[in-house]
Scaffold this motif. Structure first.
Motif, PDB file in Angstrom:
ATOM      1  N   PHE A 106      -0.985  -1.094  -4.434  1.00 55.81           N
ATOM      2  CA  PHE A 106      -2.270  -0.412  -4.270  1.00 55.81           C
ATOM      3  C   PHE A 106      -1.946   0.992  -3.797  1.00 55.81           C
ATOM      4  CE2 PHE A 106      -6.329   0.768  -2.519  1.00 55.81           C
ATOM      5  CZ  PHE A 106      -7.255   0.070  -3.286  1.00 55.81           C
ATOM      6  N   SER A 107      -2.089   1.971  -4.691  1.00 53.32           N
ATOM      7  CA  SER A 107      -1.717   3.345  -4.345  1.00 53.32           C
ATOM      8  C   SER A 107      -2.960   4.166  -4.032  1.00 53.32           C
ATOM      9  CB  SER A 107      -0.915   3.982  -5.478  1.00 53.32           C
ATOM     10  OG  SER A 107      -1.667   3.977  -6.681  1.00 53.32           O
ATOM     11  N   ILE A 108      -2.821   5.029  -3.039  1.00 52.72           N
ATOM     12  CA  ILE A 108      -3.944   5.848  -2.599  1.00 52.72           C
ATOM     13  C   ILE A 108      -3.502   7.304  -2.521  1.00 52.72           C
ATOM     14  CG2 ILE A 108      -5.591   6.289  -0.726  1.00 52.72           C
ATOM     15  CD1 ILE A 108      -5.044   3.247   0.009  1.00 52.72           C
ATOM     16  N   GLU A 167      -8.943   0.866   4.666  1.00 48.38           N
ATOM     17  CA  GLU A 167      -9.068  -0.566   4.960  1.00 48.38           C
ATOM     18  C   GLU A 167     -10.227  -1.174   4.158  1.00 48.38           C
ATOM     19  OE1 GLU A 167      -8.924  -3.516   8.835  1.00 48.38           O
ATOM     20  OE2 GLU A 167      -9.789  -1.511   9.077  1.00 48.38           O
ATOM     21  N   ALA A 168     -11.329  -0.466   4.054  1.00 47.55           N
ATOM     22  CA  ALA A 168     -12.481  -0.941   3.280  1.00 47.55           C
ATOM     23  C   ALA A 168     -12.120  -1.070   1.793  1.00 47.55           C
ATOM     24  CB  ALA A 168     -13.667   0.006   3.468  1.00 47.55           C
ATOM     25  N   LEU A 169     -11.313  -0.148   1.280  1.00 50.57           N
ATOM     26  CA  LEU A 169     -10.893  -0.210  -0.123  1.00 50.57           C
ATOM     27  C   LEU A 169      -9.989  -1.419  -0.384  1.00 50.57           C
ATOM     28  CD1 LEU A 169      -9.997   3.547  -0.788  1.00 50.57           C
ATOM     29  CD2 LEU A 169     -11.999   2.306  -1.666  1.00 50.57           C
ATOM     30  N   LEU A 170      -9.223  -1.821   0.635  1.00 49.64           N
ATOM     31  CA  LEU A 170      -8.276  -2.927   0.473  1.00 49.64           C
ATOM     32  C   LEU A 170      -8.957  -4.297   0.560  1.00 49.64           C
ATOM     33  CD1 LEU A 170      -5.403  -1.578   2.761  1.00 49.64           C
ATOM     34  CD2 LEU A 170      -5.504  -1.523   0.261  1.00 49.64           C
ATOM     35  N   ALA A 171     -10.156  -4.329   1.140  1.00 48.87           N
ATOM     36  CA  ALA A 171     -10.851  -5.611   1.354  1.00 48.87           C
ATOM     37  C   ALA A 171     -11.271  -6.260   0.052  1.00 48.87           C
ATOM     38  CB  ALA A 171     -12.068  -5.383   2.249  1.00 48.87           C
ATOM     39  N   VAL A 212       0.858  -1.179   0.000  1.00 56.33           N
ATOM     40  CA  VAL A 212       0.000   0.000   0.000  1.00 56.33           C
ATOM     41  C   VAL A 212       0.895   1.228   0.000  1.00 56.33           C
ATOM     42  CG1 VAL A 212      -1.812   1.251   1.224  1.00 56.33           C
ATOM     43  CG2 VAL A 212      -1.778  -1.256   1.274  1.00 56.33           C
ATOM     44  N   VAL A 213       0.704   2.086  -0.991  1.00 59.01           N
ATOM     45  CA  VAL A 213       1.522   3.279  -1.121  1.00 59.01           C
ATOM     46  C   VAL A 213       0.619   4.506  -1.023  1.00 59.01           C
ATOM     47  CG1 VAL A 213       3.115   4.544  -2.615  1.00 59.01           C
ATOM     48  CG2 VAL A 213       3.168   2.045  -2.587  1.00 59.01           C
ATOM     49  N   LEU A 214       0.949   5.382  -0.067  1.00 58.39           N
ATOM     50  CA  LEU A 214       0.177   6.603   0.137  1.00 58.39           C
ATOM     51  C   LEU A 214       0.892   7.776  -0.517  1.00 58.39           C
ATOM     52  CD1 LEU A 214      -0.749   6.156   3.916  1.00 58.39           C
ATOM     53  CD2 LEU A 214      -2.049   5.427   1.902  1.00 58.39           C
ATOM     54  N   LEU A 215       0.151   8.527  -1.322  1.00 56.67           N
ATOM     55  CA  LEU A 215       0.732   9.681  -1.970  1.00 56.67           C
ATOM     56  C   LEU A 215      -0.185  10.878  -1.814  1.00 56.67           C
ATOM     57  CD1 LEU A 215      -0.247   9.860  -5.541  1.00 56.67           C
ATOM     58  CD2 LEU A 215       0.072   7.532  -4.769  1.00 56.67           C
ATOM     59  N   GLY A 216       0.362  12.055  -2.028  1.00 55.84           N
ATOM     60  CA  GLY A 216      -0.396  13.285  -1.894  1.00 55.84           C
ATOM     61  C   GLY A 216       0.532  14.407  -1.483  1.00 55.84           C
ATOM     62  N   TYR A 217      -0.033  15.603  -1.404  1.00 55.66           N
ATOM     63  CA  TYR A 217       0.766  16.792  -1.114  1.00 55.66           C
ATOM     64  C   TYR A 217       1.255  16.782   0.327  1.00 55.66           C
ATOM     65  CZ  TYR A 217       2.415  21.499  -1.884  1.00 55.66           C
ATOM     66  OH  TYR A 217       3.224  22.594  -2.047  1.00 55.66           O
TER      67      TYR A 217
END
Length: 171
Positions: free
Chosen positions: A97-99, A167-171, A3-8
Motif C-alpha cells: 500500500f503506497s502513499i 490510518e483511515a485509508l488503511l482501514a 505501507v510504503v511512503l513516497l514523495g519529495y
C-alpha cells in the motif's frame, strides 16, 4: 500490510512513517538508513565516492529485499526511489500500500532551505534556485509519484493529522 511512503525530500516521509508505525505498533524502516547499514557508507559518501548510478542500484536491491519480507512494516523511500530501475512497478504489488505524501513547492522550500548541508542534492542551492530545482524535480517525478495507491496532501497539517488520514485509508 506493507505501507510504503513516497514523495519529495522534505515532505515528511520519515517523521510521519515513524509516528504512524508507533501508532499501528509495526516496525518502521527508512530506506536510506537501510542502504547505509548494508553498504556501511553514508548516503552522501556513496554519492561522492561511487556515484548516483551505483547508489540507485543499491537502493533498488535493498527495496526488493524489503518488499519480499513477509512481516508488516512501514517503509519511507528516498525522494527519487520510485523514479529509477522501475521501482514504481515494485510498489504495484498486491501486498504493498503506497502513499504519495504530496507537498507544495512552497512547503518544500520552507522545510529544505535550512537542511541543505544534510542533503547531497541541495548543497549549491539558494532560495531562488532551490524553488526552481524542486519545481523541475516535481515535474520530472510527477508520473512516478502518482503511481502510488493513494495521495495524501501534507501542506499545513500536523504529523498526527496526516497519520490519522493514512490510518483511515488503511482501514
Amino acid at each position: 500490510m506493507k505501507v510504503v511512503l513516497l514523495g519529495y525530500m522534505g515532505c515528511g516521509k520519515s517523521v510521519i512513517g515513524a509516528f504512524l508505525a508507533e501508532k499501528l505498533q509495526i516496525p518502521f524502516y527508512d530506506l536510506d538508513n537501510e542502504i547505509e547499514k548494508v553498504t556501511q557508507i553514508s548516503i552522501s559518501e556513496l554519492f561522492q565516492t561511487k556515484g548516483e548510478i551505483y547508489f540507485r542500484k543499491k537502493e533498488n536491491e535493498v527495496l526488493k529485499t524489503f518488499l519480499d519480507k513477509k512481516e508488516n512494516f512501514i517503509l519511507s523511500l528516498g525522494g527519487g526511489t520510485p523514479c529509477y530501475f522501475n521501482n514504481h512497478e515494485l510498489l504495484q504489488q498486491d501486498d504493498v500500500f503506497s502513499i504519495y505524501l504530496k507537498a507544495s513547492t512552497d512547503t518544500l522550500v520552507n522545510r529544505l532551505i535550512n537542511e541543505k548541508d544534510k542533503r547531497p542534492l541541495l548543497h549549491n542551492q539558494d532560495e531562488v534556485t532551490l524553488k526552481d530545482f524542486i519545481n523541475k524535480h516535481l515535474f520530472d517525478r510527477n508520473f512516478y509519484y502518482h503511481q502510488a495507491t493513494k495521495i495524501v496532501t501534507v501542506d499545513n497539517k500536523l504529523v498526527e493529522q496526516i497519520a490519522n488520514e493514512i490510518e483511515a485509508l488503511l482501514a
